[in-house]
Structures are given as structure tokens and as C-alpha cells.
Design a protein around this motif. Structure first.
Motif, PDB file in Angstrom:
ATOM      1  N   ALA A  17     -12.446  -9.530  -1.239  1.00 36.70           N
ATOM      2  CA  ALA A  17     -11.792 -10.038  -2.449  1.00 36.70           C
ATOM      3  C   ALA A  17     -12.731  -9.928  -3.656  1.00 36.70           C
ATOM      4  CB  ALA A  17     -11.356 -11.492  -2.246  1.00 36.70           C
ATOM      5  N   ARG A  18     -14.040  -9.955  -3.395  1.00 33.49           N
ATOM      6  CA  ARG A  18     -15.002  -9.807  -4.490  1.00 33.49           C
ATOM      7  C   ARG A  18     -15.301  -8.336  -4.778  1.00 33.49           C
ATOM      8  NH1 ARG A  18     -18.290 -13.699  -1.630  1.00 33.49           N
ATOM      9  NH2 ARG A  18     -19.539 -11.908  -0.995  1.00 33.49           N
ATOM     10  N   GLY A  19     -14.673  -7.443  -4.032  1.00 37.45           N
ATOM     11  CA  GLY A  19     -14.878  -6.019  -4.264  1.00 37.45           C
ATOM     12  C   GLY A  19     -15.997  -5.417  -3.443  1.00 37.45           C
ATOM     13  N   ASP A  55      -1.563   2.367   3.809  1.00 33.34           N
ATOM     14  CA  ASP A  55      -0.882   1.415   2.914  1.00 33.34           C
ATOM     15  C   ASP A  55      -1.329  -0.014   3.205  1.00 33.34           C
ATOM     16  OD1 ASP A  55       0.505   3.585   1.982  1.00 33.34           O
ATOM     17  OD2 ASP A  55       2.352   3.127   3.052  1.00 33.34           O
ATOM     18  N   PHE A  57      -4.113  -1.119   4.547  1.00 37.12           N
ATOM     19  CA  PHE A  57      -5.474  -1.454   4.118  1.00 37.12           C
ATOM     20  C   PHE A  57      -5.625  -1.463   2.603  1.00 37.12           C
ATOM     21  CE2 PHE A  57      -6.579  -1.541   8.485  1.00 37.12           C
ATOM     22  CZ  PHE A  57      -7.599  -2.482   8.514  1.00 37.12           C
ATOM     23  N   LEU A  58      -4.853  -0.644   1.918  1.00 28.46           N
ATOM     24  CA  LEU A  58      -4.909  -0.747   0.453  1.00 28.46           C
ATOM     25  C   LEU A  58      -4.338  -2.085   0.005  1.00 28.46           C
ATOM     26  CD1 LEU A  58      -4.047   2.912  -0.524  1.00 28.46           C
ATOM     27  CD2 LEU A  58      -6.246   1.749  -0.703  1.00 28.46           C
ATOM     28  N   LYS A  59      -3.317  -2.520   0.695  1.00 22.73           N
ATOM     29  CA  LYS A  59      -2.737  -3.826   0.367  1.00 22.73           C
ATOM     30  C   LYS A  59      -3.739  -4.949   0.685  1.00 22.73           C
ATOM     31  CE  LYS A  59       1.488  -6.341   0.429  1.00 22.73           C
ATOM     32  NZ  LYS A  59       2.884  -6.427   0.772  1.00 22.73           N
ATOM     33  N   TRP A  61      -6.959  -4.673   0.609  1.00 25.30           N
ATOM     34  CA  TRP A  61      -7.964  -4.592  -0.458  1.00 25.30           C
ATOM     35  C   TRP A  61      -7.457  -5.303  -1.721  1.00 25.30           C
ATOM     36  CZ3 TRP A  61     -12.891  -3.241  -1.542  1.00 25.30           C
ATOM     37  CH2 TRP A  61     -13.230  -2.956  -2.878  1.00 25.30           C
ATOM     38  N   GLN A  62      -6.219  -5.042  -2.067  1.00 22.71           N
ATOM     39  CA  GLN A  62      -5.666  -5.624  -3.288  1.00 22.71           C
ATOM     40  C   GLN A  62      -5.414  -7.119  -3.172  1.00 22.71           C
ATOM     41  OE1 GLN A  62      -2.231  -3.150  -3.634  1.00 22.71           O
ATOM     42  NE2 GLN A  62      -3.341  -1.501  -4.647  1.00 22.71           N
ATOM     43  N   ASN A  63      -5.016  -7.559  -1.987  1.00 27.25           N
ATOM     44  CA  ASN A  63      -4.559  -8.942  -1.850  1.00 27.25           C
ATOM     45  C   ASN A  63      -5.540  -9.853  -1.129  1.00 27.25           C
ATOM     46  OD1 ASN A  63      -2.280  -8.019  -3.058  1.00 27.25           O
ATOM     47  ND2 ASN A  63      -0.943  -8.217  -1.293  1.00 27.25           N
TER      48      ASN A  63
END
Lengths: 184, 228
Positions: A17-19, A55, A57-59, A61-63
Motif C-alpha cells: 500500500a506504501r508502494g 488483473d 495482482f494489479l487490483k 497493488w491498487q487496493n
């Protein structure tokens, strides 16, 4: 297969969440094989499952910032994103039969107890409670959960009207719930 | 729907709700904490089933594709500055509108990106991002005239498909605002449409727009209105 430690997964998610890409990569390394196994059962082909895994894992990453450790285990959160993605994909398409499963004795298949003690208990309890249901109703639940069968697909598999399937599902889910909640 | 809410939650988790009921349920889920709890409860009940599945290693290129789709800078854009980030894997990254709403869009202030003079009173803006640097769409709403101005900045339309803009007010069903192409457009707001917390989303639809009047394709851009 090693038991996934919840506190580790939580820390990877918080860092994600912190990137933190390294944490995200580690999260992927630990959880992707399970999530991929789930997608492969529900989706019609390996390539569709691979796209869905991207999809998912991108979600994640985003959420990752919206994950709350109080709401439940990290793996549960990841699994629900994964299953929701898979089901959205198959429901968005015209009704297509999922691949026929190799074996219809689902209950017997749920024996691979590879996890820790608590996990074994939960699975044993669920297995016991599923065992109290009538076979057809139980198989409806398992075909839906593992293979993404819709009510219509269940109706055609069992040769019953859709309304009957819905009744079976509701009745057996209610029984399952009272068994599980009575047992814990 | 007369079904008991808990049974809907159960069937949602199981995956047996038909697509339309599933979508309606997700809208409910986005706004009702009690429903959220029902769903979490069922997810927890059924989760042990996944333990029985044998892991399958995905091929190496899946991770490579994921990594390539992450934003270029080392750090993710902080969530407070991020609208839905567009995937590099063009038209595949899909999210049902309600799901995306549940995830919560954040708004971003981009005064410096707006070259048009702002309206005298009460105007709202949504910047719909691509990758965090350049916006793909700028949507301005003029309250006085209840007009929505859409200015595509860097949108690209997939071949043989159309991009359709949706207005989503306060978790209501999405209302089509027409197709998005290369040209600036102004559109009247739907009658009685609330502005506070309104979201805009752009989905990929069949050429000419959604046949059903509701979004059918993946969301490729989305953004929330922010008072200027």
C-alpha cells in the motif's frame, strides 16, 4: 506447500500500500500459486486464467491500502478478489459450460490437508458439515465454488429446473451455516 | 428482490448469482456495512475449500506483465492522489463499477492542468487519469447551467469499440453520458442528478455504445468530482 503466515502477508500488503515493490513481489511469490489454482478451476483456459491473475495482482497493488487486517485474514481478502474476478469474467460471457470435471466425488477430494493445525480444523469442520448435506445439494455447492457453475449450468447438470437448484442452494447453504456456526 | 439478504450474500460468495443480480448486489455491498459483514462471514466459512487446492505455479511472464504494468516511478502514487490507474494491458483490466466504487475513488486537484478559466460560481472538475502524470479526460461541471464539459486529453479508443462515459451519482445506477471520442463535448446533466460525490467512469463498449443502456465492458478510466 508451506502454510502462509497471516502476519507476514499482512505486512507485505501494508508495505504494498506504501508502494513497496519488493514487498509486492514477495506477496506475489507466496500467494500467486494458490490464486492461480483457483482461477484455473473456474476459467475456461490457462491463458484466460493468466490474464485474470494479472488483473488480480494489479487490483491488489491498487487496493492494498483498503485492506483492513481486522476484517479477516489477508489470504481471505486475496482469495475474494481472485474469485470475484473469475466469476465476473465467466458471468459476463454468454453461458458457456465450464470444462467437465474429471471426478465428481468432490467430498473425497477435499482431503489434502497441507496446512497448519487451525487450518486443518477448519477444513475438517467444513468437510464434516458438507457431509451432512444430501449429495446432490453438496455437489451443487462444490461445483459452484470450485468450478464457477451458474444456477443454469447446475440445472442442466442435475436435470432439474433452475428454481429447484436455487431452492437446493438456499436450503443447503442455510444448513451448512448452522452446522458451521454450531460447531465453532 | 425478496430473497433473504444472507442468502444473497451466500450466493454472491459462491458465485451463483446471475450477472444482473450480482451487479445489483455489488451496488448494495458498496453502501451497506451489514451486507459487507454477511459477505465476509460467508467468505470465511467457505475459505477452507481453497486449502484443498494444489498450488499451480503460473508462468514467469505473468509476473513480468504485472511488473511492467506498475507505474514507472519507484513508489506508487499515494492513494489520495490516485484515480483508477489505467492498466498497460489496455482493455483487459476490468472492474465492475460497483466494485470500483467500493474500492473508493479519490479525487485529485489539478488546477494547474486546467487552461480554461473557471466558471464564476460552483463548478466541479474530475480529472480522469492515465498513469498519474497526464490526465486522459478532464470533466468539468458547471452548476449554473448544469452542463458537463468533457475534454479528452489523451484518450485512445480500441479498434472496433467505443468508449462510453457514465455518470454515477451517489451509488445510483450508472447513467450514460454518451460516447467519448477525440472532440470536446458538452452534455446536460441528468435531471435531478446530485453532484456531491458523483463519479464518472469510462468503459469500453461495443461500437456505438452499450446495447443495454448499462455499462457492459471494463472501466478504463474513472474519477470523482471535486469542487473547485
Amino acid at each position: 506447500m508451506t502454510r502462509l503466515d497471516n502476519s507476514e502477508l499482512v505486512s507485505f500488503l501494508v508495505a504494498t500500500a506504501r508502494g513497496d515493490r519488493a514487498a509486492f513481489a514477495e506477496l506475489y511469490r507466496r500467494t500467486a500459486p494458490k490464486l492461480f489454482a483457483i482461477l484455473l478451476r473456474i476459467l475456461p483456459s490457462k491463458s484466460v486464467a493468466e490474464e485474470a491473475l494479472q488483473d488480480v495482482f494489479l487490483k491488489i497493488w491498487q487496493n492494498a491500502g483498503s485492506f483492513s487486517p481486522e476484517a479477516g485474514p489477508a489470504m481471505g481478502w486475496l482469495v475474494s478478489i481472485t474469485r470475484n474476478r473469475a466469476i465476473d469474467i465467466i458471468r459476463a460471457k454468454n453461458p458457456a459450460k465450464p470444462a467437465e470435471t474429471e471426478n465428481t466425488n468432490f467430498l473425497a477430494n477435499i482431503v489434502d490437508l497441507s496446512g497448519g493445525e487451525e487450518q486443518m480444523m477448519e477444513l475438517a469442520t467444513l468437510r464434516h458439515c458438507l457431509g451432512t448435506l444430501e449429495e446432490s445439494a453438496r455437489n451443487c455447492i462444490l461445483l459452484a465454488y470450485y468450478n464457477g457453475y451458474s444456477r443454469e449450468e447446475l440445472a442442466s447438470r442435475f436435470g432439474r429446473p433452475v428454481g429447484t437448484i436455487k431452492t437446493w442452494l438456499h436450503r443447503s447453504l442455510a444448513l451448512l451455516k448452522s452446522c458451521l456456526e454450531g460447531a465453532t | 428482490m425478496s430473497d433473504e439478504p444472507d442468502m444473497q450474500a451466500a450466493e454472491y460468495v459462491l458465485g451463483t448469482l446471475p450477472a444482473d443480480e450480482r451487479r445489483a448486489f455489488e451496488a448494495l455491498l458498496a453502501r451497506d456495512p451489514a451486507t459487507r459483514l454477511d459477505v465476509e462471514n460467508w467468505e470465511h466459512h467457505l475459505a477452507p475449500l481453497n486449502d484443498a487446492l494444489n498450488d499451480v505455479e503460473p508462468s514467469e511472464n505473468v509476473w513480468q506483465a504485472i511488473e511492467a504494468a506498475l507505474p514507472e516511478s519507484g513508489a506508487a502514487t499515494p492513494p489520495s492522489l490516485l484515480l483508477l490507474r489505467r492498466s498497460r494491458n489496455r482493455w483487459r483490466t476490468a472492474a465492475i463499477i460497483a466494485g470500483a466504487l467500493a474500492a473508493g475513488f479519490a479525487a485529485v486537484s489539478i488546477d494547474h492542468l486546467l487552461k480554461t478559466p473557471r466558471e464564476a460560481a460552483g463548478s466541479y472538475v474530475a480529472v480522469v487519469n492515465r498513469t498519474g502524470d497526464q490526465p486522459a479526460l478532464i470533466i468539468r461541471v458547471d452548476l449554473a447551467t448544469r452542463t458537463v464539459f468533457v475534454r479528452p486529453v489523451a484518450t485512445s479508443v480500441p479498434q472496433g469499440r467505443s468508449l462510453e462515459l457514465w455518470y454515477i451519482g451517489n451509488h445510483l445506477a450508472p447513467k450514460s453520458m454518451g460516447l467519448v471520442d477525440k472532440t470536446d463535448r458538452s452534455i446536460a446533466l441528468p435531471q435531478g442528478a446530485p453532484i456531491e460525490k458523483a463519479n464518472f467512469a469510462v468503459t469500453v463498449e461495443p461500437q456505438g455504445g452499450s446495447p443495454s443502456g448499462a455499462p457492459t465492458g471494463p472501466i478504463v478510466y474513472s474519477g470523482q468530482l471535486l469542487k473547485e
